[in-house]
Motif scaffolding. Structure first.
Motif, PDB file in Angstrom:
ATOM      1  N   SER A  13       1.173  -1.095   0.048  1.00  0.00           N
ATOM      2  CA  SER A  13      -0.122  -0.210  -0.038  1.00  0.00           C
ATOM      3  C   SER A  13       0.514   1.513  -0.308  1.00  0.00           C
ATOM      4  CB  SER A  13      -0.833  -0.153   1.085  1.00  0.00           C
ATOM      5  OG  SER A  13      -0.180  -0.052   2.656  1.00  0.00           O
ATOM      6  N   GLY A  14       1.139   1.965  -1.039  1.00  0.00           N
ATOM      7  CA  GLY A  14       1.265   3.644  -1.019  1.00  0.00           C
ATOM      8  C   GLY A  14       2.251   3.705  -2.553  1.00  0.00           C
ATOM      9  N   LEU A  15       2.206   2.308  -2.518  1.00  0.00           N
ATOM     10  CA  LEU A  15       3.691   1.857  -3.734  1.00  0.00           C
ATOM     11  C   LEU A  15       3.035   2.263  -4.519  1.00  0.00           C
ATOM     12  CD1 LEU A  15       5.522  -1.244  -2.694  1.00  0.00           C
ATOM     13  CD2 LEU A  15       6.465   1.276  -2.566  1.00  0.00           C
ATOM     14  N   SER A  16       3.248   2.681  -5.835  1.00  0.00           N
ATOM     15  CA  SER A  16       2.753   3.207  -7.351  1.00  0.00           C
ATOM     16  C   SER A  16       2.716   2.534  -7.825  1.00  0.00           C
ATOM     17  CB  SER A  16       4.403   3.851  -7.838  1.00  0.00           C
ATOM     18  OG  SER A  16       5.220   2.256  -8.542  1.00  0.00           O
ATOM     19  N   TYR A  17       1.661   1.898  -8.546  1.00  0.00           N
ATOM     20  CA  TYR A  17       1.195   1.326  -9.657  1.00  0.00           C
ATOM     21  C   TYR A  17       2.165  -0.501  -9.906  1.00  0.00           C
ATOM     22  CZ  TYR A  17      -1.027  -1.989 -13.770  1.00  0.00           C
ATOM     23  OH  TYR A  17      -1.304  -3.039 -14.077  1.00  0.00           O
ATOM     24  N   ASP A  18       3.036   0.682 -10.765  1.00  0.00           N
ATOM     25  CA  ASP A  18       4.611  -0.096 -11.124  1.00  0.00           C
ATOM     26  C   ASP A  18       5.335  -0.875 -10.568  1.00  0.00           C
ATOM     27  OD1 ASP A  18       3.738   0.677 -14.021  1.00  0.00           O
ATOM     28  OD2 ASP A  18       5.430   2.435 -13.991  1.00  0.00           O
ATOM     29  N   ALA A  19       5.265  -0.523  -9.449  1.00  0.00           N
ATOM     30  CA  ALA A  19       6.098  -1.242  -8.399  1.00  0.00           C
ATOM     31  C   ALA A  19       5.161  -2.509  -7.581  1.00  0.00           C
ATOM     32  CB  ALA A  19       6.674  -0.620  -7.206  1.00  0.00           C
ATOM     33  N   GLN A  20       4.053  -1.956  -7.488  1.00  0.00           N
ATOM     34  CA  GLN A  20       3.688  -3.283  -6.855  1.00  0.00           C
ATOM     35  C   GLN A  20       3.002  -4.714  -8.310  1.00  0.00           C
ATOM     36  OE1 GLN A  20      -0.181  -2.037  -5.057  1.00  0.00           O
ATOM     37  NE2 GLN A  20       0.158  -0.639  -4.394  1.00  0.00           N
ATOM     38  N   ARG A  21       3.232  -4.059  -9.368  1.00  0.00           N
ATOM     39  CA  ARG A  21       2.954  -4.900 -10.560  1.00  0.00           C
ATOM     40  C   ARG A  21       3.479  -6.242 -10.411  1.00  0.00           C
ATOM     41  NH1 ARG A  21       1.984  -6.684 -15.188  1.00  0.00           N
ATOM     42  NH2 ARG A  21       0.193  -6.264 -16.763  1.00  0.00           N
ATOM     43  N   THR A  52      -5.355   0.502  -5.440  1.00  0.00           N
ATOM     44  CA  THR A  52      -3.920   0.526  -6.867  1.00  0.00           C
ATOM     45  C   THR A  52      -3.427  -1.327  -7.232  1.00  0.00           C
ATOM     46  OG1 THR A  52      -2.972   1.895  -6.717  1.00  0.00           O
ATOM     47  CG2 THR A  52      -1.351   1.111  -7.583  1.00  0.00           C
ATOM     48  N   THR A  53      -3.272  -1.560  -5.088  1.00  0.00           N
ATOM     49  CA  THR A  53      -2.735  -3.253  -5.335  1.00  0.00           C
ATOM     50  C   THR A  53      -3.813  -4.073  -5.566  1.00  0.00           C
ATOM     51  OG1 THR A  53      -1.994  -3.234  -3.110  1.00  0.00           O
ATOM     52  CG2 THR A  53      -2.097  -5.218  -3.649  1.00  0.00           C
TER      53      THR A  53
END
Length: 99
Positions: A13-21, A52-53
């Motif tokens: 939670s709080g990370l960018s979409y790209d980082a989570q992906r 986002t997750t």
């Protein structure tokens, strides 16, 4: 049955979409390579997620974000609280094997 849980077990939670992906898809891709079956279920580390997750989980081809409980001294109380929360949310618990 082996399902996905991220590459580095980081708080998502709080990370960018790209980082989570990268974390989510990367773990599913690697498990698929190792075991010949790509996971379809995902559980975020620490149970923490944001919208986002959930979007990244869906975009990585997974069907659900799930709850994982550990057997600790307070497991019974935790389990009852989880079941009550599930009921309040209008959801139904199910076995992983059913998916």
């Amino acid at each position: 049955m082996i399902e996905a849980h991220t590459i580095t077990h980081t708080k998502l939670s709080g990370l960018s979409y790209d980082a989570q992906r990268r974390e989510i898809c990367g773990s599913a891709d690697r498990l698929g390579e190792l075991y010949g079956r790509r996971p379809v279920l995902f559980r975020p580390p620490f149970g923490e997620k944001d919208t986002t997750t959930l979007r990244a989980v869906r975009d990585c081809g997974m069907k659900a974000a799930i709850i994982l409980m550990h057997f600790r001294d307070q497991f019974v109380e935790d389990f009852i609280a989880a079941l009550q929360g599930i009921k309040r949310a209008g959801l139904t618990p199910a076995r992983l094997e059913d998916y």
